[in-house]
Design a protein around this motif. Structure first.
Motif, short mmCIF file in Angstrom:
data_model
loop_
_atom_site.label_atom_id
_atom_site.label_comp_id
_atom_site.label_asym_id
_atom_site.label_seq_id
_atom_site.Cartn_x
_atom_site.Cartn_y
_atom_site.Cartn_z
N LYS A 48 0.86 -1.20 -0.02
CA LYS A 48 -0.06 0.09 -0.08
C LYS A 48 0.82 1.24 -0.07
CE LYS A 48 -3.50 2.06 2.79
NZ LYS A 48 -4.26 2.31 4.13
N THR A 49 1.72 1.25 0.81
CA THR A 49 2.76 2.49 0.78
C THR A 49 3.58 2.75 -0.38
OG1 THR A 49 3.25 1.97 3.42
CG2 THR A 49 5.02 3.21 2.15
N TYR A 50 3.77 1.83 -1.09
CA TYR A 50 4.80 1.87 -2.50
C TYR A 50 3.96 1.62 -3.69
CZ TYR A 50 8.61 2.34 0.63
OH TYR A 50 9.53 2.66 1.67
N GLY A 51 2.59 1.46 -3.43
CA GLY A 51 1.57 1.39 -4.66
C GLY A 51 1.91 -0.04 -5.62
N THR A 52 2.41 -0.81 -4.55
CA THR A 52 2.69 -2.30 -5.51
C THR A 52 1.15 -3.08 -5.23
OG1 THR A 52 4.98 -2.31 -4.47
CG2 THR A 52 4.12 -4.56 -5.40
N LYS A 53 1.07 -3.78 -6.52
CA LYS A 53 -0.24 -4.41 -6.69
C LYS A 53 0.18 -5.87 -6.07
CE LYS A 53 -1.80 -2.90 -11.03
NZ LYS A 53 -1.97 -3.15 -12.58
N GLY A 54 -1.04 -6.27 -5.38
CA GLY A 54 -0.96 -7.73 -4.89
C GLY A 54 -0.98 -8.61 -5.89
N VAL A 55 -0.56 -9.66 -5.25
CA VAL A 55 -0.50 -10.93 -6.45
C VAL A 55 -1.73 -11.22 -7.32
CG1 VAL A 55 0.20 -13.50 -6.62
CG2 VAL A 55 1.31 -12.18 -4.93
N LYS A 56 -2.88 -11.13 -6.65
CA LYS A 56 -3.84 -11.37 -7.47
C LYS A 56 -4.37 -10.32 -8.42
CE LYS A 56 -7.44 -9.87 -4.19
NZ LYS A 56 -7.81 -8.73 -4.65
N ASP A 57 -3.70 -9.01 -8.30
CA ASP A 57 -3.92 -7.88 -8.99
C ASP A 57 -3.03 -7.71 -10.00
OD1 ASP A 57 -6.30 -7.22 -7.70
OD2 ASP A 57 -5.18 -6.43 -5.94
N ARG A 58 -2.01 -8.65 -10.16
CA ARG A 58 -0.88 -8.25 -11.13
C ARG A 58 -1.26 -9.06 -12.74
NH1 ARG A 58 3.75 -10.10 -6.99
NH2 ARG A 58 3.35 -8.45 -5.22
N PRO A 59 -0.55 -8.77 -13.51
CA PRO A 59 -0.70 -9.35 -14.75
C PRO A 59 -0.87 -10.61 -14.70
CG PRO A 59 0.61 -7.40 -15.13
CD PRO A 59 0.64 -7.83 -13.76
N LYS A 60 -1.65 -11.68 -15.62
CA LYS A 60 -1.63 -13.14 -15.48
C LYS A 60 -0.07 -13.62 -15.86
CE LYS A 60 -5.84 -13.78 -14.55
NZ LYS A 60 -6.07 -13.92 -13.03
N PRO A 61 0.45 -13.07 -16.81
CA PRO A 61 2.10 -13.65 -17.06
C PRO A 61 2.86 -13.47 -15.88
CG PRO A 61 1.32 -12.29 -19.04
CD PRO A 61 0.30 -12.10 -17.98
N VAL A 62 2.82 -12.55 -15.10
CA VAL A 62 3.53 -12.03 -13.86
C VAL A 62 3.11 -13.23 -13.01
CG1 VAL A 62 4.16 -10.71 -11.97
CG2 VAL A 62 4.05 -9.71 -14.44
N GLN A 63 1.86 -13.60 -12.71
CA GLN A 63 1.37 -14.54 -11.66
C GLN A 63 1.75 -15.93 -12.29
OE1 GLN A 63 -3.00 -14.30 -10.92
NE2 GLN A 63 -2.82 -12.02 -11.40
N LYS A 64 1.60 -16.03 -13.49
CA LYS A 64 2.08 -17.33 -13.85
C LYS A 64 3.62 -17.87 -13.46
CE LYS A 64 2.08 -20.49 -18.00
NZ LYS A 64 1.65 -20.54 -19.30
N ASN A 65 4.42 -16.80 -13.94
CA ASN A 65 6.10 -16.67 -13.64
C ASN A 65 6.24 -16.93 -12.30
OD1 ASN A 65 8.51 -16.38 -14.64
ND2 ASN A 65 8.64 -14.63 -13.24
N ARG A 66 5.20 -16.36 -11.36
CA ARG A 66 5.67 -16.19 -9.99
C ARG A 66 5.40 -18.07 -9.67
NH1 ARG A 66 2.09 -16.77 -5.68
NH2 ARG A 66 2.72 -15.96 -3.50
N ILE A 67 4.44 -18.66 -10.02
CA ILE A 67 4.09 -19.94 -9.60
C ILE A 67 5.05 -20.73 -10.40
CG2 ILE A 67 2.27 -21.86 -10.37
CD1 ILE A 67 1.44 -19.80 -8.15
N ASN A 68 5.54 -20.54 -11.54
CA ASN A 68 6.37 -21.53 -12.20
C ASN A 68 7.77 -21.38 -11.16
OD1 ASN A 68 4.94 -22.19 -14.12
ND2 ASN A 68 5.73 -20.71 -15.58
N GLU A 69 8.25 -20.10 -10.81
CA GLU A 69 9.66 -19.98 -9.97
C GLU A 69 9.40 -20.80 -8.71
OE1 GLU A 69 12.80 -18.54 -10.49
OE2 GLU A 69 11.76 -19.11 -12.63
N ILE A 70 8.06 -20.70 -8.09
CA ILE A 70 7.83 -21.19 -6.87
C ILE A 70 8.15 -22.76 -7.06
CG2 ILE A 70 6.20 -22.07 -4.90
CD1 ILE A 70 5.26 -18.91 -5.40
N ASN A 71 7.57 -23.42 -8.10
CA ASN A 71 7.47 -24.81 -8.34
C ASN A 71 8.82 -25.10 -8.86
OD1 ASN A 71 4.93 -25.18 -8.08
ND2 ASN A 71 4.41 -24.70 -10.15
N ARG A 72 9.62 -24.46 -9.56
CA ARG A 72 10.94 -24.50 -9.96
C ARG A 72 12.09 -24.60 -8.48
NH1 ARG A 72 15.92 -21.92 -11.33
NH2 ARG A 72 15.08 -20.13 -10.82
#
Length: 79
Positions: A48-72
């Motif tokens: 909130k302080t820095y205007g960063t979007k929460g995970v669910k509000d980020r673009p789908k490719p960014v969300q997908k990359n996050r999941i891929n990295e967690i799995n990796r």
């Protein structure tokens, strides 16, 4: 140069990255006889302080990359 006797662990309790780090963190603590200082942080307040979007509000490719990295990393760490 003397190493510190403790680790300050700033953690976001809901983050899967915290879970992935715990075994390695415990090994460091055990191997070097360190004290762990857990410092929970409110990631939503930081977002909130820095205007960063929460995970669910980020673009789908960014969300997908996050999941891929967690799995990796999960596979790499055998967790």
């Amino acid at each position: 140069m003397k190493m510190k006797d403790s680790i300050n662990f700033y953690m976001v309790t809901i983050s899967p990255w915290v879970y992935l780090s715990l075994n390695r963190l415990k090994k460091l603590i055990d191997d070097y006889h360190l004290t762990l200082n857990i410092k929970p942080i409110d990631i939503f307040d930081i977002f909130k302080t820095y205007g960063t979007k929460g995970v669910k509000d980020r673009p789908k490719p960014v969300q997908k990359n996050r999941i891929n990295e967690i799995n990796r990393w999960s596979n790499y760490l055998n967790i």
